[in-house]
Scaffold this motif. Structure first.
Motif, PDB file in Angstrom:
ATOM      1  N   ASP A 272     -10.031   4.290  -3.869  1.00  9.76           N
ATOM      2  CA  ASP A 272      -9.548   5.251  -2.872  1.00  9.76           C
ATOM      3  C   ASP A 272      -9.149   6.598  -3.477  1.00  9.76           C
ATOM      4  OD1 ASP A 272      -9.351   2.503  -2.092  1.00  9.76           O
ATOM      5  OD2 ASP A 272      -8.308   3.139  -0.292  1.00  9.76           O
ATOM      6  N   THR A 273      -8.657   6.563  -4.708  1.00  9.97           N
ATOM      7  CA  THR A 273      -8.319   7.820  -5.374  1.00  9.97           C
ATOM      8  C   THR A 273      -9.572   8.682  -5.518  1.00  9.97           C
ATOM      9  OG1 THR A 273      -6.638   6.606  -6.637  1.00  9.97           O
ATOM     10  CG2 THR A 273      -7.183   8.824  -7.393  1.00  9.97           C
ATOM     11  N   GLY A 274     -10.692   8.051  -5.876  1.00  5.15           N
ATOM     12  CA  GLY A 274     -11.962   8.771  -5.978  1.00  5.15           C
ATOM     13  C   GLY A 274     -12.442   9.286  -4.638  1.00  5.15           C
TER      14      GLY A 274
ATOM     15  N   PHE B 144      -6.462   7.851   6.991  1.00  3.65           N
ATOM     16  CA  PHE B 144      -7.123   7.046   5.961  1.00  3.65           C
ATOM     17  C   PHE B 144      -6.415   5.688   5.893  1.00  3.65           C
ATOM     18  CE2 PHE B 144      -9.368   7.807   1.641  1.00  3.65           C
ATOM     19  CZ  PHE B 144      -9.553   6.450   1.402  1.00  3.65           C
ATOM     20  N   GLY B 145      -7.173   4.608   6.039  1.00  7.24           N
ATOM     21  CA  GLY B 145      -6.659   3.264   5.796  1.00  7.24           C
ATOM     22  C   GLY B 145      -7.236   2.738   4.509  1.00  7.24           C
ATOM     23  N   GLY B 146      -6.375   2.468   3.503  1.00  2.17           N
ATOM     24  CA  GLY B 146      -6.913   2.111   2.202  1.00  2.17           C
ATOM     25  C   GLY B 146      -6.040   1.156   1.409  1.00  2.17           C
ATOM     26  N   GLU B 147      -6.409   0.981   0.146  1.00  2.00           N
ATOM     27  CA  GLU B 147      -5.793   0.012  -0.760  1.00  2.00           C
ATOM     28  C   GLU B 147      -4.502   0.566  -1.377  1.00  2.00           C
ATOM     29  OE1 GLU B 147      -5.269  -2.529  -2.696  1.00  2.00           O
ATOM     30  OE2 GLU B 147      -6.688  -4.077  -2.074  1.00  2.00           O
ATOM     31  N   THR B 148      -4.103  -0.028  -2.509  1.00  2.49           N
ATOM     32  CA  THR B 148      -2.760   0.252  -3.045  1.00  2.49           C
ATOM     33  C   THR B 148      -2.769   0.942  -4.407  1.00  2.49           C
ATOM     34  OG1 THR B 148      -2.638  -1.954  -4.069  1.00  2.49           O
ATOM     35  CG2 THR B 148      -1.794  -1.740  -1.830  1.00  2.49           C
ATOM     36  N   GLU B 149      -3.847   1.659  -4.738  1.00  2.00           N
ATOM     37  CA  GLU B 149      -3.860   2.357  -6.020  1.00  2.00           C
ATOM     38  C   GLU B 149      -2.768   3.423  -6.081  1.00  2.00           C
ATOM     39  OE1 GLU B 149      -8.437   2.107  -5.149  1.00  2.00           O
ATOM     40  OE2 GLU B 149      -6.596   2.201  -3.967  1.00  2.00           O
ATOM     41  N   ASN B 150      -2.173   3.561  -7.253  1.00  3.21           N
ATOM     42  CA  ASN B 150      -1.114   4.542  -7.451  1.00  3.21           C
ATOM     43  C   ASN B 150      -1.598   5.960  -7.177  1.00  3.21           C
ATOM     44  OD1 ASN B 150       1.604   5.143  -8.296  1.00  3.21           O
ATOM     45  ND2 ASN B 150       0.774   5.905 -10.221  1.00  3.21           N
TER      46      ASN B 150
ATOM     47  N   SER C  64      -0.475   5.778 -14.463  1.00  3.00           N
ATOM     48  CA  SER C  64      -1.899   6.022 -14.263  1.00  3.00           C
ATOM     49  C   SER C  64      -2.274   5.984 -12.792  1.00  3.00           C
ATOM     50  CB  SER C  64      -2.701   4.957 -15.011  1.00  3.00           C
ATOM     51  OG  SER C  64      -4.044   4.928 -14.589  1.00  3.00           O
ATOM     52  N   ASP C  65      -3.234   6.824 -12.411  1.00  2.72           N
ATOM     53  CA  ASP C  65      -3.753   6.784 -11.043  1.00  2.72           C
ATOM     54  C   ASP C  65      -4.365   5.430 -10.733  1.00  2.72           C
ATOM     55  OD1 ASP C  65      -3.009   9.395 -10.653  1.00  2.72           O
ATOM     56  OD2 ASP C  65      -5.035  10.230 -10.796  1.00  2.72           O
ATOM     57  N   ASN C  66      -4.910   4.777 -11.752  1.00  2.00           N
ATOM     58  CA  ASN C  66      -5.632   3.528 -11.543  1.00  2.00           C
ATOM     59  C   ASN C  66      -4.733   2.303 -11.465  1.00  2.00           C
ATOM     60  OD1 ASN C  66      -8.078   4.898 -11.660  1.00  2.00           O
ATOM     61  ND2 ASN C  66      -8.231   4.695 -13.870  1.00  2.00           N
ATOM     62  N   PHE C  67      -3.452   2.479 -11.667  1.00  2.00           N
ATOM     63  CA  PHE C  67      -2.528   1.353 -11.622  1.00  2.00           C
ATOM     64  C   PHE C  67      -2.314   0.926 -10.174  1.00  2.00           C
ATOM     65  CE2 PHE C  67       1.787  -0.462 -11.517  1.00  2.00           C
ATOM     66  CZ  PHE C  67       1.632  -1.459 -12.460  1.00  2.00           C
TER      67      PHE C  67
END
Length: 379
Positions: A258-260, A275-281, A350-353
Protein backbone atom coordinates in the motif's frame (compact mmCIF):
# COMPACT_ATOMS: atom_id res chain seq x y z
CA UNK A 1 12.16 -77.48 1.45
CA UNK A 2 10.02 -77.22 4.57
CA UNK A 3 12.72 -75.06 6.18
CA UNK A 4 12.62 -72.72 3.17
CA UNK A 5 8.85 -72.46 3.44
CA UNK A 6 9.10 -71.92 7.19
CA UNK A 7 11.64 -69.14 6.62
CA UNK A 8 9.39 -67.51 4.04
CA UNK A 9 6.40 -67.75 6.36
CA UNK A 10 8.45 -66.27 9.19
CA UNK A 11 9.47 -63.33 7.00
CA UNK A 12 5.85 -62.78 5.92
CA UNK A 13 4.69 -62.92 9.53
CA UNK A 14 7.38 -60.49 10.64
CA UNK A 15 6.47 -58.11 7.80
CA UNK A 16 2.78 -58.35 8.73
CA UNK A 17 3.52 -57.58 12.36
CA UNK A 18 5.66 -54.59 11.37
CA UNK A 19 3.01 -53.31 8.99
CA UNK A 20 0.35 -53.72 11.66
CA UNK A 21 2.52 -51.87 14.15
CA UNK A 22 2.95 -49.00 11.70
CA UNK A 23 -0.79 -48.84 11.05
CA UNK A 24 -1.54 -48.91 14.77
CA UNK A 25 1.09 -46.25 15.39
CA UNK A 26 -0.41 -44.02 12.72
CA UNK A 27 -3.90 -44.56 14.11
CA UNK A 28 -2.75 -43.78 17.65
CA UNK A 29 -1.22 -40.53 16.41
CA UNK A 30 -4.61 -39.24 15.26
CA UNK A 31 -6.24 -36.64 17.50
CA UNK A 32 -9.36 -37.30 19.54
CA UNK A 33 -12.33 -34.98 19.11
CA UNK A 34 -13.00 -33.62 22.60
CA UNK A 35 -15.04 -30.98 24.35
CA UNK A 36 -13.73 -27.43 24.55
CA UNK A 37 -12.55 -24.98 25.56
CA UNK A 38 -8.96 -24.84 24.36
CA UNK A 39 -6.12 -24.94 26.87
CA UNK A 40 -5.65 -21.18 26.28
CA UNK A 41 -9.16 -20.02 25.33
CA UNK A 42 -8.23 -16.35 25.14
CA UNK A 43 -5.56 -17.10 22.54
CA UNK A 44 -6.86 -20.13 20.63
CA UNK A 45 -10.37 -18.93 19.83
CA UNK A 46 -12.44 -21.39 17.74
CA UNK A 47 -13.32 -20.17 14.26
CA UNK A 48 -17.05 -20.87 14.60
CA UNK A 49 -19.55 -22.35 17.01
CA UNK A 50 -19.28 -25.74 15.29
CA UNK A 51 -15.46 -25.85 15.22
CA UNK A 52 -14.18 -29.12 16.64
CA UNK A 53 -11.70 -29.27 19.51
CA UNK A 54 -8.84 -31.73 19.11
CA UNK A 55 -6.44 -33.45 21.49
CA UNK A 56 -3.39 -35.13 19.96
CA UNK A 57 -1.42 -37.84 21.78
CA UNK A 58 1.16 -36.19 24.00
CA UNK A 59 4.76 -36.38 22.80
CA UNK A 60 7.79 -35.86 24.97
CA UNK A 61 9.83 -32.82 24.03
CA UNK A 62 11.94 -31.07 23.07
CA UNK A 63 10.43 -30.95 19.58
CA UNK A 64 11.60 -30.59 16.01
CA UNK A 65 9.39 -28.05 14.24
CA UNK A 66 9.70 -26.69 10.70
CA UNK A 67 8.27 -23.67 8.92
CA UNK A 68 7.49 -24.47 5.27
CA UNK A 69 6.92 -21.08 3.68
CA UNK A 70 6.19 -20.46 0.00
CA UNK A 71 6.36 -16.93 -1.41
CA UNK A 72 9.06 -14.75 0.19
CA UNK A 73 9.47 -11.73 -2.10
CA UNK A 74 7.56 -9.11 -0.12
CA UNK A 75 7.97 -7.37 3.21
CA UNK A 76 5.10 -9.18 4.98
CA UNK A 77 6.59 -12.60 4.24
CA UNK A 78 10.10 -11.45 5.15
CA UNK A 79 8.87 -10.01 8.44
CA UNK A 80 6.88 -13.22 9.03
CA UNK A 81 10.02 -15.37 8.69
CA UNK A 82 11.93 -12.98 10.95
CA UNK A 83 9.09 -13.10 13.50
CA UNK A 84 9.09 -16.92 13.45
CA UNK A 85 12.81 -16.96 14.21
CA UNK A 86 12.41 -14.33 16.93
CA UNK A 87 9.64 -16.34 18.57
CA UNK A 88 11.58 -19.60 18.40
CA UNK A 89 14.54 -17.82 20.03
CA UNK A 90 12.57 -16.68 23.07
CA UNK A 91 13.91 -18.60 26.09
CA UNK A 92 10.64 -20.24 27.15
CA UNK A 93 9.95 -21.35 23.56
CA UNK A 94 13.54 -22.37 22.77
CA UNK A 95 13.50 -24.66 25.82
CA UNK A 96 10.76 -26.70 24.12
CA UNK A 97 12.53 -26.93 20.75
CA UNK A 98 15.24 -29.38 19.80
CA UNK A 99 15.36 -27.84 16.30
CA UNK A 100 13.55 -25.11 14.39
CA UNK A 101 13.97 -25.18 10.62
CA UNK A 102 12.83 -22.58 8.06
CA UNK A 103 12.50 -23.11 4.30
CA UNK A 104 10.98 -20.73 1.73
CA UNK A 105 10.32 -22.26 -1.68
CA UNK A 106 8.83 -19.37 -3.69
CA UNK A 107 5.67 -19.59 -5.80
CA UNK A 108 6.39 -23.16 -6.95
CA UNK A 109 3.64 -25.30 -5.34
CA UNK A 110 5.35 -28.67 -6.05
CA UNK A 111 8.55 -27.34 -4.45
CA UNK A 112 6.67 -26.45 -1.26
CA UNK A 113 4.98 -29.86 -1.21
CA UNK A 114 8.40 -31.48 -1.69
CA UNK A 115 9.78 -29.51 1.25
CA UNK A 116 6.95 -30.72 3.48
CA UNK A 117 7.54 -34.31 2.34
CA UNK A 118 11.22 -33.92 3.22
CA UNK A 119 10.34 -32.72 6.72
CA UNK A 120 8.00 -35.69 7.17
CA UNK A 121 10.73 -38.10 6.00
CA UNK A 122 13.21 -36.45 8.36
CA UNK A 123 10.94 -37.15 11.34
CA UNK A 124 9.88 -33.65 12.33
CA UNK A 125 7.18 -33.52 15.00
CA UNK A 126 5.21 -30.61 13.53
CA UNK A 127 5.26 -28.51 10.36
CA UNK A 128 3.89 -24.98 10.17
CA UNK A 129 2.78 -24.03 6.64
CA UNK A 130 1.91 -20.83 4.76
CA UNK A 131 0.42 -22.62 1.75
CA UNK A 132 0.76 -21.44 -1.84
CA UNK A 133 -2.49 -23.17 -2.77
CA UNK A 134 -5.28 -24.28 -0.42
CA UNK A 135 -6.32 -27.40 -2.34
CA UNK A 136 -3.13 -28.90 -3.85
CA UNK A 137 -1.73 -30.50 -0.69
CA UNK A 138 -4.04 -33.54 -0.32
CA UNK A 139 -1.41 -36.32 -0.67
CA UNK A 140 1.14 -34.67 1.61
CA UNK A 141 -1.54 -33.95 4.22
CA UNK A 142 -2.39 -37.67 4.16
CA UNK A 143 1.32 -38.57 4.54
CA UNK A 144 1.69 -36.25 7.51
CA UNK A 145 -1.37 -37.75 9.18
CA UNK A 146 -0.13 -41.31 8.63
CA UNK A 147 3.29 -40.37 10.03
CA UNK A 148 1.84 -38.68 13.11
CA UNK A 149 3.20 -35.26 12.08
CA UNK A 150 1.04 -32.31 13.14
CA UNK A 151 0.36 -29.77 10.37
CA UNK A 152 -0.56 -26.20 11.32
CA UNK A 153 -1.44 -23.87 8.43
CA UNK A 154 -1.70 -20.11 8.86
CA UNK A 155 -2.42 -17.03 6.71
CA UNK A 156 -2.89 -19.02 3.48
CA UNK A 157 -4.53 -22.06 4.99
CA UNK A 158 -5.22 -25.62 3.83
CA UNK A 159 -8.62 -26.85 2.67
CA UNK A 160 -8.76 -29.84 5.02
CA UNK A 161 -9.91 -30.97 8.45
CA UNK A 162 -6.68 -32.98 8.85
CA UNK A 163 -4.62 -29.89 9.68
CA UNK A 164 -5.01 -27.11 12.22
CA UNK A 165 -5.75 -23.77 10.54
CA UNK A 166 -4.82 -20.42 12.13
CA UNK A 167 -6.06 -17.28 10.39
CA UNK A 168 -7.92 -14.01 10.48
CA UNK A 169 -11.19 -13.56 8.61
CA UNK A 170 -9.55 -12.75 5.27
CA UNK A 171 -12.86 -12.37 3.46
CA UNK A 172 -13.99 -10.12 6.30
CA UNK A 173 -11.03 -7.83 5.58
CA UNK A 174 -12.22 -7.47 1.98
CA UNK A 175 -15.70 -6.68 3.27
CA UNK A 176 -14.29 -4.07 5.68
CA UNK A 177 -12.29 -2.28 2.97
CA UNK A 178 -15.20 -2.31 0.53
CA UNK A 179 -17.56 -1.00 3.22
CA UNK A 180 -15.14 1.90 3.73
CA UNK A 181 -15.32 2.76 0.04
CA UNK A 182 -19.11 2.42 -0.03
CA UNK A 183 -19.33 4.78 2.94
CA UNK A 184 -17.05 7.39 1.34
CA UNK A 185 -18.29 7.07 -2.24
CA UNK A 186 -22.05 7.60 -1.84
CA UNK A 187 -22.60 7.68 -5.61
CA UNK A 188 -20.33 4.74 -6.44
CA UNK A 189 -17.49 5.31 -8.90
CA UNK A 190 -14.28 3.90 -10.34
CA UNK A 191 -12.23 1.77 -7.96
CA UNK A 192 -8.70 0.46 -8.32
CA UNK A 193 -8.22 -2.95 -6.68
CA UNK A 194 -4.59 -3.96 -6.10
CA UNK A 195 -4.56 -7.72 -5.55
CA UNK A 196 -2.00 -10.02 -3.91
CA UNK A 197 -0.40 -13.27 -5.06
CA UNK A 198 -2.61 -15.17 -7.51
CA UNK A 199 -3.88 -18.58 -6.44
CA UNK A 200 -3.49 -18.05 -2.69
CA UNK A 201 -6.48 -18.34 -0.38
CA UNK A 202 -5.80 -14.88 1.10
CA UNK A 203 -5.97 -13.14 -2.28
CA UNK A 204 -9.10 -15.04 -3.30
CA UNK A 205 -10.93 -14.49 -0.01
CA UNK A 206 -10.15 -10.77 0.19
CA UNK A 207 -11.07 -10.28 -3.48
CA UNK A 208 -14.40 -12.06 -2.98
CA UNK A 209 -15.19 -9.98 0.09
CA UNK A 210 -14.51 -6.75 -1.79
CA UNK A 211 -16.63 -7.62 -4.82
CA UNK A 212 -19.56 -9.14 -2.95
CA UNK A 213 -19.78 -6.03 -0.79
CA UNK A 214 -19.53 -3.56 -3.67
CA UNK A 215 -22.08 -5.56 -5.66
CA UNK A 216 -24.50 -5.67 -2.72
CA UNK A 217 -24.27 -1.91 -2.10
CA UNK A 218 -26.75 -1.04 -4.81
CA UNK A 219 -24.31 1.56 -6.13
CA UNK A 220 -22.56 1.48 -9.49
CA UNK A 221 -18.91 0.61 -9.06
CA UNK A 222 -16.47 -0.06 -11.89
CA UNK A 223 -13.40 -1.96 -10.69
CA UNK A 224 -9.98 -2.11 -12.34
CA UNK A 225 -7.91 -5.03 -11.03
CA UNK A 226 -4.10 -5.18 -11.03
CA UNK A 227 -1.67 -7.58 -9.34
CA UNK A 228 0.63 -6.08 -6.71
CA UNK A 229 1.85 -9.29 -5.01
CA UNK A 230 1.63 -7.55 -1.60
CA UNK A 231 4.90 -5.82 -2.49
CA UNK A 232 5.57 -2.07 -2.54
CA UNK A 233 7.65 -2.05 -5.74
CA UNK A 234 5.34 -4.32 -7.72
CA UNK A 235 2.22 -2.56 -6.46
CA UNK A 236 3.67 0.89 -7.20
CA UNK A 237 4.39 -0.01 -10.83
CA UNK A 238 1.01 -1.72 -11.27
CA UNK A 239 -0.76 1.32 -9.84
CA UNK A 240 1.21 3.75 -12.00
CA UNK A 241 0.27 1.75 -15.11
CA UNK A 242 -3.39 1.60 -14.05
CA UNK A 243 -3.53 5.35 -13.45
CA UNK A 244 -2.00 5.99 -16.85
CA UNK A 245 -4.40 3.70 -18.71
CA UNK A 246 -7.64 3.71 -16.68
CA UNK A 247 -7.40 6.60 -14.21
CA UNK A 248 -8.34 8.69 -12.48
CA UNK A 249 -9.98 6.62 -9.74
CA UNK A 250 -12.52 7.61 -7.09
CA UNK A 251 -11.32 5.07 -4.52
CA UNK A 252 -8.62 2.46 -4.00
CA UNK A 253 -8.31 -0.80 -2.11
CA UNK A 254 -5.09 -2.78 -1.82
CA UNK A 255 -4.19 -6.00 -0.02
CA UNK A 256 -0.58 -5.01 0.58
CA UNK A 257 2.17 -2.94 -0.99
CA UNK A 258 0.00 0.00 0.00
CA UNK A 259 2.89 2.37 0.61
CA UNK A 260 3.90 1.86 -3.03
CA UNK A 261 0.32 2.45 -4.17
CA UNK A 262 0.18 5.85 -2.45
CA UNK A 263 3.63 6.75 -3.78
CA UNK A 264 2.40 6.03 -7.30
CA UNK A 265 -0.55 8.37 -6.72
CA UNK A 266 1.82 11.11 -5.57
CA UNK A 267 4.19 10.59 -8.52
CA UNK A 268 1.30 10.72 -11.00
CA UNK A 269 -0.25 13.75 -9.24
CA UNK A 270 -3.40 11.69 -8.85
CA UNK A 271 -5.86 13.24 -6.39
CA UNK A 272 -5.92 11.60 -2.94
CA UNK A 273 -9.01 9.43 -2.59
CA UNK A 274 -10.57 7.11 0.03
CA UNK A 275 -8.41 4.01 0.52
CA UNK A 276 -9.05 0.67 2.24
CA UNK A 277 -5.76 -1.09 2.86
CA UNK A 278 -3.37 -3.13 4.99
CA UNK A 279 -1.27 -2.23 8.03
CA UNK A 280 2.13 -1.19 6.69
CA UNK A 281 3.81 1.55 8.70
CA UNK A 282 4.54 3.63 5.57
CA UNK A 283 0.92 3.45 4.43
CA UNK A 284 -0.28 4.64 7.81
CA UNK A 285 2.27 7.47 7.75
CA UNK A 286 0.79 8.62 4.45
CA UNK A 287 -2.76 8.27 5.79
CA UNK A 288 -1.97 10.46 8.79
CA UNK A 289 -0.07 13.06 6.75
CA UNK A 290 -2.59 13.44 3.92
CA UNK A 291 -5.97 12.91 5.56
CA UNK A 292 -6.82 16.59 5.15
CA UNK A 293 -5.97 16.28 1.43
CA UNK A 294 -8.51 13.51 0.81
CA UNK A 295 -6.57 10.33 1.69
CA UNK A 296 -9.22 8.96 4.02
CA UNK A 297 -7.97 5.53 5.08
CA UNK A 298 -9.12 2.42 6.83
CA UNK A 299 -6.05 0.29 7.64
CA UNK A 300 -6.75 -3.27 8.73
CA UNK A 301 -5.07 -6.65 8.67
CA UNK A 302 -3.08 -8.96 10.83
CA UNK A 303 0.62 -8.73 11.45
CA UNK A 304 3.12 -11.42 10.48
CA UNK A 305 3.15 -12.48 14.16
CA UNK A 306 0.34 -14.88 13.35
CA UNK A 307 3.17 -17.30 12.54
CA UNK A 308 4.07 -17.19 16.24
CA UNK A 309 0.50 -18.16 17.14
CA UNK A 310 0.78 -21.07 14.68
CA UNK A 311 4.02 -22.27 16.31
CA UNK A 312 2.49 -21.84 19.77
CA UNK A 313 -0.51 -23.91 18.67
CA UNK A 314 1.74 -26.64 17.25
CA UNK A 315 3.63 -26.90 20.55
CA UNK A 316 0.38 -27.01 22.52
CA UNK A 317 -0.90 -29.84 20.29
CA UNK A 318 2.35 -31.79 20.72
CA UNK A 319 2.05 -31.38 24.49
CA UNK A 320 -1.39 -33.00 24.37
CA UNK A 321 -3.31 -29.81 25.12
CA UNK A 322 -6.78 -29.20 23.69
CA UNK A 323 -6.73 -26.98 20.59
CA UNK A 324 -9.41 -25.90 18.07
CA UNK A 325 -9.13 -27.35 14.57
CA UNK A 326 -9.53 -23.79 13.27
CA UNK A 327 -8.25 -20.79 15.26
CA UNK A 328 -9.63 -17.31 14.60
CA UNK A 329 -7.25 -14.39 15.20
CA UNK A 330 -8.26 -10.80 15.94
CA UNK A 331 -7.85 -8.06 13.34
CA UNK A 332 -5.73 -4.96 13.91
CA UNK A 333 -7.68 -1.96 12.60
CA UNK A 334 -7.50 1.84 12.69
CA UNK A 335 -9.43 4.26 10.52
CA UNK A 336 -9.42 7.98 9.80
CA UNK A 337 -9.39 10.18 11.87
CA UNK A 338 -7.91 7.98 14.60
CA UNK A 339 -4.30 7.45 13.44
CA UNK A 340 -2.10 8.13 16.49
CA UNK A 341 1.65 8.65 16.19
CA UNK A 342 3.63 6.22 18.34
CA UNK A 343 0.67 3.86 18.61
CA UNK A 344 -0.80 3.24 15.16
CA UNK A 345 2.27 4.28 13.15
CA UNK A 346 5.93 5.00 13.91
CA UNK A 347 7.70 7.82 12.04
CA UNK A 348 11.18 6.55 12.96
CA UNK A 349 10.57 2.96 11.85
CA UNK A 350 10.81 1.47 8.35
CA UNK A 351 7.94 2.07 5.95
CA UNK A 352 7.88 -1.68 5.35
CA UNK A 353 7.32 -2.59 8.99
CA UNK A 354 3.82 -4.03 9.58
CA UNK A 355 2.14 -2.40 12.56
CA UNK A 356 -0.18 -4.36 14.85
CA UNK A 357 2.25 -7.27 14.94
CA UNK A 358 1.23 -8.60 18.33
CA UNK A 359 -1.39 -10.84 19.93
CA UNK A 360 -1.52 -9.88 23.62
CA UNK A 361 -4.08 -12.58 24.46
CA UNK A 362 -1.44 -15.12 23.38
CA UNK A 363 1.39 -13.38 25.23
CA UNK A 364 2.96 -12.54 21.85
CA UNK A 365 4.41 -9.06 21.41
CA UNK A 366 7.55 -8.10 19.51
CA UNK A 367 9.59 -4.95 19.25
CA UNK A 368 10.77 -3.83 15.82
CA UNK A 369 14.37 -4.40 16.93
CA UNK A 370 13.63 -7.97 18.04
CA UNK A 371 12.19 -8.83 14.62
CA UNK A 372 14.58 -6.90 12.39
CA UNK A 373 17.54 -8.54 14.10
CA UNK A 374 16.61 -11.82 12.43
CA UNK A 375 17.40 -12.83 8.84
CA UNK A 376 14.96 -13.87 6.11
CA UNK A 377 17.20 -16.72 4.93
CA UNK A 378 16.50 -20.44 5.16
CA UNK A 379 17.97 -22.13 8.20
Amino acid sequence: MFKVKEAKLARIAAFSVSALALLCGAASAEPKVVSGPAAEPGCMVPWATDTQFLQYPKKDGPYRIALANGYIANTWRIQMVQTAKAYAAQPDVAAKLKEFKVVSTGEDVPAQISAINNFIDAGYDAIVVNAQNPTAFGPVIKRAKEAGVILVAFDNILDTKDAINVNVDQKGLGVLWADWLVKHLPSGGKVLEVRGVAGTSVDTDRHNGIHETLDASGKKFTVTEVVGKWDDGVAQKATADAIATNGPFDGITAQGGDTGVVQAMIDAKHPFVPFGGETENGFRKFCAAHAADGLKCSSAGTGPAQVAVAIKTAIAALEGQVVPQAVKLPTAIVSDPDFKEGEDYYPTQSDNFFVGNSFPTCGINFSAQEIMGQSKENQ
